[in-house]
Design a protein around this motif. Structure first.
Motif, PDB file in Angstrom:
ATOM      1  N   VAL A   1       0.851  -1.191   0.000  1.00 63.78           N
ATOM      2  CA  VAL A   1       0.000   0.000   0.000  1.00 63.78           C
ATOM      3  C   VAL A   1       0.887   1.240   0.000  1.00 63.78           C
ATOM      4  N   VAL A   2       0.676   2.139  -0.956  1.00 57.83           N
ATOM      5  CA  VAL A   2       1.567   3.295  -1.110  1.00 57.83           C
ATOM      6  C   VAL A   2       0.943   4.605  -0.647  1.00 57.83           C
ATOM      7  N   GLY A   3      -0.385   4.689  -0.578  1.00 55.81           N
ATOM      8  CA  GLY A   3      -1.033   5.908  -0.093  1.00 55.81           C
ATOM      9  C   GLY A   3      -1.051   5.937   1.420  1.00 55.81           C
ATOM     10  N   LYS A   4      -1.678   6.964   1.974  1.00 48.74           N
ATOM     11  CA  LYS A   4      -1.830   6.994   3.424  1.00 48.74           C
ATOM     12  C   LYS A   4      -2.495   5.702   3.889  1.00 48.74           C
ATOM     13  N   PRO A   5      -1.974   5.049   4.910  1.00 43.59           N
ATOM     14  CA  PRO A   5      -1.058   5.525   5.949  1.00 43.59           C
ATOM     15  C   PRO A   5       0.420   5.217   5.745  1.00 43.59           C
ATOM     16  N   ALA A   6       0.858   4.930   4.525  1.00 40.26           N
ATOM     17  CA  ALA A   6       2.262   4.584   4.295  1.00 40.26           C
ATOM     18  C   ALA A   6       3.185   5.722   4.740  1.00 40.26           C
TER      19      ALA A   6
ATOM     20  N   ASP B   1      -9.814  13.386   8.567  1.00 41.37           N
ATOM     21  CA  ASP B   1     -11.069  12.852   9.113  1.00 41.37           C
ATOM     22  C   ASP B   1     -10.995  11.350   9.325  1.00 41.37           C
ATOM     23  N   ASP B   2      -9.869  10.738   8.956  1.00 38.08           N
ATOM     24  CA  ASP B   2      -9.649   9.303   9.147  1.00 38.08           C
ATOM     25  C   ASP B   2      -8.659   9.133  10.283  1.00 38.08           C
ATOM     26  N   VAL B   3      -9.125   8.649  11.423  1.00 34.96           N
ATOM     27  CA  VAL B   3      -8.274   8.602  12.613  1.00 34.96           C
ATOM     28  C   VAL B   3      -7.065   7.697  12.405  1.00 34.96           C
ATOM     29  N   THR B   4      -7.212   6.648  11.621  1.00 35.89           N
ATOM     30  CA  THR B   4      -6.107   5.705  11.424  1.00 35.89           C
ATOM     31  C   THR B   4      -5.159   6.147  10.314  1.00 35.89           C
ATOM     32  N   SER B   5      -5.692   6.307   9.108  1.00 34.95           N
ATOM     33  CA  SER B   5      -4.832   6.575   7.947  1.00 34.95           C
ATOM     34  C   SER B   5      -4.265   7.981   7.939  1.00 34.95           C
ATOM     35  N   ASP B   6      -5.025   8.958   8.422  1.00 38.19           N
ATOM     36  CA  ASP B   6      -4.557  10.338   8.430  1.00 38.19           C
ATOM     37  C   ASP B   6      -3.797  10.676   9.703  1.00 38.19           C
ATOM     38  N   VAL B   7      -4.454  10.479  10.833  1.00 38.07           N
ATOM     39  CA  VAL B   7      -3.990  11.080  12.088  1.00 38.07           C
ATOM     40  C   VAL B   7      -2.973  10.199  12.813  1.00 38.07           C
ATOM     41  N   LEU B   8      -3.357   8.971  13.147  1.00 41.06           N
ATOM     42  CA  LEU B   8      -2.433   8.119  13.887  1.00 41.06           C
ATOM     43  C   LEU B   8      -1.210   7.750  13.051  1.00 41.06           C
ATOM     44  N   ALA B   9      -1.389   7.590  11.747  1.00 40.27           N
ATOM     45  CA  ALA B   9      -0.238   7.299  10.878  1.00 40.27           C
ATOM     46  C   ALA B   9       0.735   8.467  10.866  1.00 40.27           C
ATOM     47  N   ALA B  10       0.210   9.687  10.832  1.00 34.48           N
ATOM     48  CA  ALA B  10       1.082  10.870  10.875  1.00 34.48           C
ATOM     49  C   ALA B  10       1.787  10.970  12.220  1.00 34.48           C
ATOM     50  N   GLN B  11       1.049  10.702  13.292  1.00 34.08           N
ATOM     51  CA  GLN B  11       1.658  10.766  14.621  1.00 34.08           C
ATOM     52  C   GLN B  11       2.772   9.732  14.771  1.00 34.08           C
TER      53      GLN B  11
END
Length: 260
Positions: free
Chosen positions: A178-183, A206-216
């Motif tokens: 998988v190459v998009g978020k959450p990569a 707005d996606d807690v897993t792919s956007d937010v936690l992956a960035a954190q």
């Protein structure tokens, strides 16, 4: 926060069905006026980067095409690096070939080396998915532009690639790259684009897993908005806790002012 750059998811954060959410344009403008770098990180695969830029500007949101990082652009870079010269079978809703620089799409009678699965839509028919399944059984590698299970439209939540991808993986006995978020390389590309370190950047999604936690996990500050695909039960069941949760992107300038 020591914030120098803000990264925005688009669908469900700034727009829904490409119409700006209340306060989104003003929020982006205020951050720019405050001297912050801005970039737009999206798993959207229905439009090219240029088309996304045009749609954002038509919605009143100032965005340059070179500030937009998409899953197809990252996917093309991944293929050039890991599968040079590969012939590719693409299943995607929307024409993204302009962003697949250096990627050779296989003809209808060719056996592909790689299958790329992009965003879901009417093209994801039984026949199309069976063709992908057979290519995988014949040894093709599987690359997914993202694993999102659903996204928000003005007609409600809509199934996305992840719902189909899990079935393909199970049926063919393979695991997608998988190459998009959450990569992590997706967020690394954004940091490189604006020239900041992870600790100096904030990701809004707005996606807690792919956007937010992956960035954190990459060291960025994560901000979850209660718009788009946000659901309270999804947040409660998440594997971690966002750094901040706000009602909408319109509240972001106030959050940053309170946490300089």
């Amino acid at each position: 926060m020591g914030c120098r750059a803000v990264f925005f998811d688009i669908d469900g954060v700034l727009t829904v069905s490409w119409r700006a959410l209340p306060g989104a344009a003003d929020a982006v403008r205020q951050l720019r006026d405050a001297g912050l770098a801005v970039a737009f990180l999206t798993n959207t695969t229905s439009r090219t980067r240029a088309a996304i830029g045009a749609a954002l500007r038509a919605a009143g949101i100032g965005a340059g095409d070179d500030e937009i990082i998409t899953a197809p652009v990252i996917g093309a870079a991944y293929l050039r690096r890991h599968h040079p010269g590969a012939r590719v079978h693409l299943l995607n809703s929307g024409d993204i070939t302009a962003d697949l620089t250096g990627v050779a799409v296989a003809g209808p009678d060719e056996r592909p080396d790689v299958v790329i699965v992009g965003g879901a839509g009417p093209e994801f028919t039984h026949e199309a998915l069976t063709t992908v399944f057979r290519h995988l059984l014949d040894g093709a590698s599987l690359v997914a532009l993202h694993r999102n299970h659903y996204w928000a439209t003005d007609g409600g939540l809509t199934l996305d690639t992840g719902a189909y991808l899990a079935g393909l993986e199970q049926a063919a006995g393979v695991r997608a790259s998988v190459v998009g978020k959450p990569a992590s390389e997706f967020f690394r590309a954004a940091l490189d684009l604006v020239g900041v370190e992870a600790a100096e950047a904030l990701m809004v999604g707005d996606d807690v897993t792919s956007d937010v936690l992956a960035a954190q996990a990459m060291g960025l500050t994560g901000v979850l908005v209660r718009t788009g695909k946000f659901r309270a039960e999804t947040l409660a069941a998440a594997s971690g806790t966002p750094d901040h949760v706000i009602d909408s992107v319109a509240d972001l300038p106030r959050l940053l002012a309170a946490n300089p």
